[in-house]
Design an enzyme around this catalytic site. Structure first.
Site, PDB file in Angstrom:
ATOM      1  N   TYR A  41      29.212   5.876  -2.650  1.00 27.46           N
ATOM      2  CA  TYR A  41      29.225   5.606  -4.090  1.00 27.46           C
ATOM      3  C   TYR A  41      28.713   6.828  -4.856  1.00 27.46           C
ATOM      4  O   TYR A  41      29.321   7.276  -5.828  1.00 27.46           O
ATOM      5  CB  TYR A  41      28.359   4.384  -4.388  1.00 27.46           C
ATOM      6  N   LYS A 124       2.930  31.126 -12.965  1.00 28.68           N
ATOM      7  CA  LYS A 124       3.592  29.902 -12.520  1.00 28.68           C
ATOM      8  C   LYS A 124       3.582  28.942 -13.702  1.00 28.68           C
ATOM      9  O   LYS A 124       2.547  28.389 -14.065  1.00 28.68           O
ATOM     10  CB  LYS A 124       2.817  29.310 -11.346  1.00 28.68           C
ATOM     11  N   ASP A 126       4.219  25.616 -15.916  1.00 31.12           N
ATOM     12  CA  ASP A 126       4.048  24.215 -15.569  1.00 31.12           C
ATOM     13  C   ASP A 126       5.190  23.405 -16.183  1.00 31.12           C
ATOM     14  O   ASP A 126       5.127  22.969 -17.318  1.00 31.12           O
ATOM     15  CB  ASP A 126       2.696  23.731 -16.110  1.00 31.12           C
ATOM     16  N   TYR A 264      12.976  31.828 -11.622  1.00 34.34           N
ATOM     17  CA  TYR A 264      12.011  32.449 -10.704  1.00 34.34           C
ATOM     18  C   TYR A 264      12.612  32.736  -9.331  1.00 34.34           C
ATOM     19  O   TYR A 264      11.958  33.296  -8.467  1.00 34.34           O
ATOM     20  CB  TYR A 264      10.754  31.587 -10.569  1.00 34.34           C
ATOM     21  N   LYS A 352      -3.801  29.112  -7.556  1.00 34.55           N
ATOM     22  CA  LYS A 352      -4.013  28.189  -8.666  1.00 34.55           C
ATOM     23  C   LYS A 352      -5.242  28.581  -9.479  1.00 34.55           C
ATOM     24  O   LYS A 352      -6.234  29.075  -8.929  1.00 34.55           O
ATOM     25  CB  LYS A 352      -4.193  26.762  -8.127  1.00 34.55           C
ATOM     26  N   CYS A 447      -8.080  -7.814   7.470  1.00 32.69           N
ATOM     27  CA  CYS A 447      -7.942  -8.714   8.616  1.00 32.69           C
ATOM     28  C   CYS A 447      -9.272  -9.043   9.273  1.00 32.69           C
ATOM     29  O   CYS A 447      -9.331  -9.862  10.185  1.00 32.69           O
ATOM     30  CB  CYS A 447      -6.996  -8.122   9.658  1.00 32.69           C
ATOM     31  N   CYS A 462      -8.959   0.541  10.902  1.00 31.25           N
ATOM     32  CA  CYS A 462      -8.963  -0.834  11.368  1.00 31.25           C
ATOM     33  C   CYS A 462      -8.423  -0.866  12.786  1.00 31.25           C
ATOM     34  O   CYS A 462      -7.406  -0.255  13.085  1.00 31.25           O
ATOM     35  CB  CYS A 462      -8.085  -1.665  10.438  1.00 31.25           C
ATOM     36  N   CYS A 468      -3.380  -6.816  12.208  1.00 30.89           N
ATOM     37  CA  CYS A 468      -3.748  -6.496  10.829  1.00 30.89           C
ATOM     38  C   CYS A 468      -2.516  -6.579   9.927  1.00 30.89           C
ATOM     39  O   CYS A 468      -1.595  -5.787  10.050  1.00 30.89           O
ATOM     40  CB  CYS A 468      -4.354  -5.102  10.748  1.00 30.89           C
TER      41      CYS A 468
END
Ligand SMILES: [Zn+2]
Length: 710
Positions: A41, A124, A126, A264, A352, A447, A462, A468
């Site tokens: 599709y 960089k 945003d 870029y 960053k 659980c 767990c 669980c």
């Protein structure tokens, strides 16, 4: 391809597509009985979008792209499979990490400690990543990143972004095809006698420009002011505003939003107009794209760090938001040798900027149980704005993290976020205040089973495994989800219900549901037709895609990309299991596979319960061999062993090369070995190879095979 179609042919095909899509829409939505698969599709919708983009004046009044209520999978936009995966970038948060990145590049390439490795540096921005496909210089398709493999078709939307040229500027534009014959000839061999100025080199037949769609700070403020005045939705930040504006079903909404674009990089390309990152970026600028005004080439690490400092100092005064600086190895031949690991290239990194922070109150700590049984503490906060986004939850990671921070409900805390990173709690301001200490649960809240951290592990899990419900239903839901086995009609509620009835213990039980036809029919809300549809969509997955099945098992660290990388290498699930159990070292040489994955696979197959689930499942389904096209190479499908000292490359690079050529790199010589590459000092493996009559070549001969295969 649409380039060779005449208008009459295109109009004809658009008419047939409109009819066909309307027909399948009706079957899917109104009658709930599709005749074709979702990918089939999607292909029709994509073809329609492609034709409409190439022949905008032929868009029909009843075009499927205009119809409301038309849905492609979960997205209102059509889907586009990227010919070359759209990567993400690894992050660095300090100078040291940048220095280590450069050192890592040198080690991989077996260069000296001080060998020059030039890098580009640029800010960089945003925004939202996009891939723009140009064929013979004409924009034919635009797609968002999506999951990196498949994005959304935004061709109609980007038509309204002035920074995105509909046609590249260069010396010799091929004339618009006026008939099929002429069009074909001209498009393939643009005449160099026309308008012989501009970019110089002829344009590649296919070139995908990649870059960021974004909104300036000023336009964002104006848009939000207008939204507020009109009582509309406010956007949290320029990035969200850009994404929300671009991903509109109705492209006329996009047209009213002030979107911009800068380039870029690139994706698929039939040829490259340069040998370095920097050269190609200059070429993109010549072709009419905006690129970072701060883009520069750095010859040393000191220059790289200086570029970061300079961009950081300019940040507040820039008209757009940036969240860091991206470094890329400049030489494209080195980029190709470095390749990638998981979703990120080895030749690039994003440094960053420091995160943005805010102060708030930790109101409570909730425990969530994931499908691997991990107990994850989530901090509920008094909502606070951090870097333009409202934050009300933070992950607290694990028990140790809570102890390290000494946080308890009621404490004043500092929250930070950086870019897309999930908000983190970084400091407890009221540590000294006397308050009940927080006690991490030693039982699963779902659980009641004991919850423990294994030795050397920080995560508490767990131990309920099979009992669980959180783990079992979450695993089943993941297994049938769209990106995994993609079983239609088996929704979350149905799984919960069947699970509660004891019909679904493990994934294999899904394929035994046909035995419960009468029982399902007896449940409220089920009719003959809906049961038939459910069972049919289950039966349709009897021969599933092996990588999707592997991803669906929810093995730790084995995400979609990793599952595909593994299957590309092993082709069949049993082969993967053998190696994961017996010869883990063989796994680490695969491009994209890191030590965490190797460890997780080993652990998975060591657990008898998992093996039982695996075998049970494979007794119900039979995935066909997972074959991907590999380049024609003399070593495709062969097993290669490297031994002795390699002089021009590291062992890791040699193995990555072998894999790129469709070969398997093994650690030891056996009768199954096809080729041994021996360097100086090769010992027992070389002897063994000679004894077995296996072909042995030296490093230079290997390098020739690699370069011949391109
Ligand atoms: Zn549990």
């Amino acid at each position: 391809m649409t380039a060779h179609l005449t208008e009459a042919e295109a109009a004809n095909e658009l008419m047939r597509l409109a009819k066909a899509i309307a027909h399948h829409d009706r079957l899917y939505h109104a009658e709930d009985s599709p005749e074709i698969t979702d990918p089939e599709y999607d292909a029709l919708v994509r073809r329609n979008a492609e034709l409409e983009a190439a022949f905008p004046h032929l868009v029909r009044p009843d075009s499927p792209s205009k119809r409301v209520g038309h849905q492609v999978a979960s997205s209102p936009l059509g889907k586009v499979r990227h010919e070359v995966r759209m990567m993400s970038l690894d992050n660095a948060f300090s100078d040291e990490e940048v220095v280590e990145f450069v050192a890592r590049v040198r080690r991989f390439l077996a260069l000296g400690e001080h060998a020059p490795v030039a890098m580009t540096a640029e800010d960089k921005i945003d925004g939202l990543s996009c891939s723009l496909r140009y064929v013979n210089g004409i924009l034919v398709r635009a797609a968002t990143r999506g999951d990196g493999e498949v994005g959304e078709d935004v061709t109609a939307n980007v038509a309204h972004i002035a920074d995105i040229p509909q046609r590249l500027k260069w010396g010799h534009h091929p004339p618009t095809p006026s008939s099929e014959e002429e069009g074909e000839k001209d498009a393939k061999a643009p005449s160099s006698s026309e308008e012989g100025v501009g970019g110089g080199a002829s344009c590649p037949e296919v070139f995908e420009v990649r870059g960021e769609v974004y909104m300036s700070k000023q336009d964002f403020a104006a848009l939000n002011a207008a939204q507020q005045a009109a009582g509309g939705k406010l956007f949290a930040n320029p990035r969200n505003a850009a994404a929300g504006s671009l991903r509109q079903k109705d492209a006329s909404v996009t047209a009213q939003r002030p979107l911009r674009f800068w380039a870029y990089g690139w994706g698929a390309a039939s040829s490259l107009p340069g040998a370095t990152q920097h050269e190609i970026m200059r070429q993109l600028a010549d072709w009419g794209f905006r690129v970072s005004p701060h883009l520069r080439r750095c010859k040393t690490v000191a220059e790289m760090l200086a570029a970061y400092a300079a961009i950081g100092a300019a940040r507040d005064g820039l008209p757009y938001e940036i969240d860091g600086v991206v470094y890329k190895v400049d030489r494209l031949d080195l980029q190709a040798r470095l390749g990638f690991v998981a979703k990120a290239p080895r030749w690039a990194i994003a440094r960053k900027f420091p995160a943005e922070r805010a102060e708030t109150t930790l109101e409570s700590i909730d425990i969530q149980v994931g499908r691997t049984g991990k107990l994850t503490p989530v901090g509920r906060l008094a909502p606070v704005m951090v870097g333009g986004v409202m934050v009300s939850n933070v992950t607290l990671h694990n028990r140790d993290e809570i102890a390290r921070l000494g946080v308890r409900p009621g404490d004043r805390v500092v929250v930070q976020r950086a870019g897309d990173v999930i908000p983190q709690l970084v400091e407890n301001l009221t540590r000294e205040t006397e308050r009940e200490p927080y006690v991490f649960p030693d039982h699963c809240p779902e659980c009641g089973s004991e919850a423990v951290a294994e030795e050397g592990e920080v995560d508490v899990r767990c131990t309920g495994g099979l009992v669980c419900p959180a783990q079992r239903t979450e695993r089943l839901k993941h297994f049938v989800s769209r990106k995994a086995m993609d079983i239609d009609g088996l929704g979350e509620k149905t799984i919960d219900q069947f699970f509660a009835l004891g019909w679904l213990e493990s994934p294999a039980d899904i394929f035994r549901l046909h035995r419960r036809r009468a029982e399902i029919l007896a449940l409220e809300g089920w009719q003959d037709k809906s049961v038939d549809n459910l069972l049919a969509s289950i039966e349709a997955r009897r021969a599933p895609d092996a990588a999707r099945l592997l991803f669906g098992l929810g093995i730790r660290h084995v995400g979609e990309v990793t599952a595909r990388d593994l299957m590309k290498n092993f082709h069949e699930l049993p082969a993967l299991r053998e190696v994961a159990k017996e010869a883990r070292a063989q796994l680490t040489s695969i491009d994209g596979i890191g030590p965490a994955v190797v460890e997780a696979l080993g652990d998975f197959f060591h657990e008898p319960h998992n093996v039982a689930v695996w075998e049970d499942l494979l007794s119900e389904v039979t995935p066909p061999p997972y074959i991907v096209e590999t380049k024609d190479s003399p070593v495709a499908g062969k097993t290669v062993v490297f031994t002795g000292k390699l002089e021009t490359m590291s062992r890791d690079e040699a193995k990555a090369q072998a894999e790129r050529l469709g070969a398997r790199a093994a650690g030891s010589v056996s009768a199954k070995t096809d080729l041994v590459v021996a360097g100086p000092g090769a010992g027992s493996k070389l002897k063994q190879a000679t004894a077995l009559g296996i072909e042995v070549i030296d490093e230079a001969a290997w390098a020739e095979i690699v370069s011949a295969a391109g």
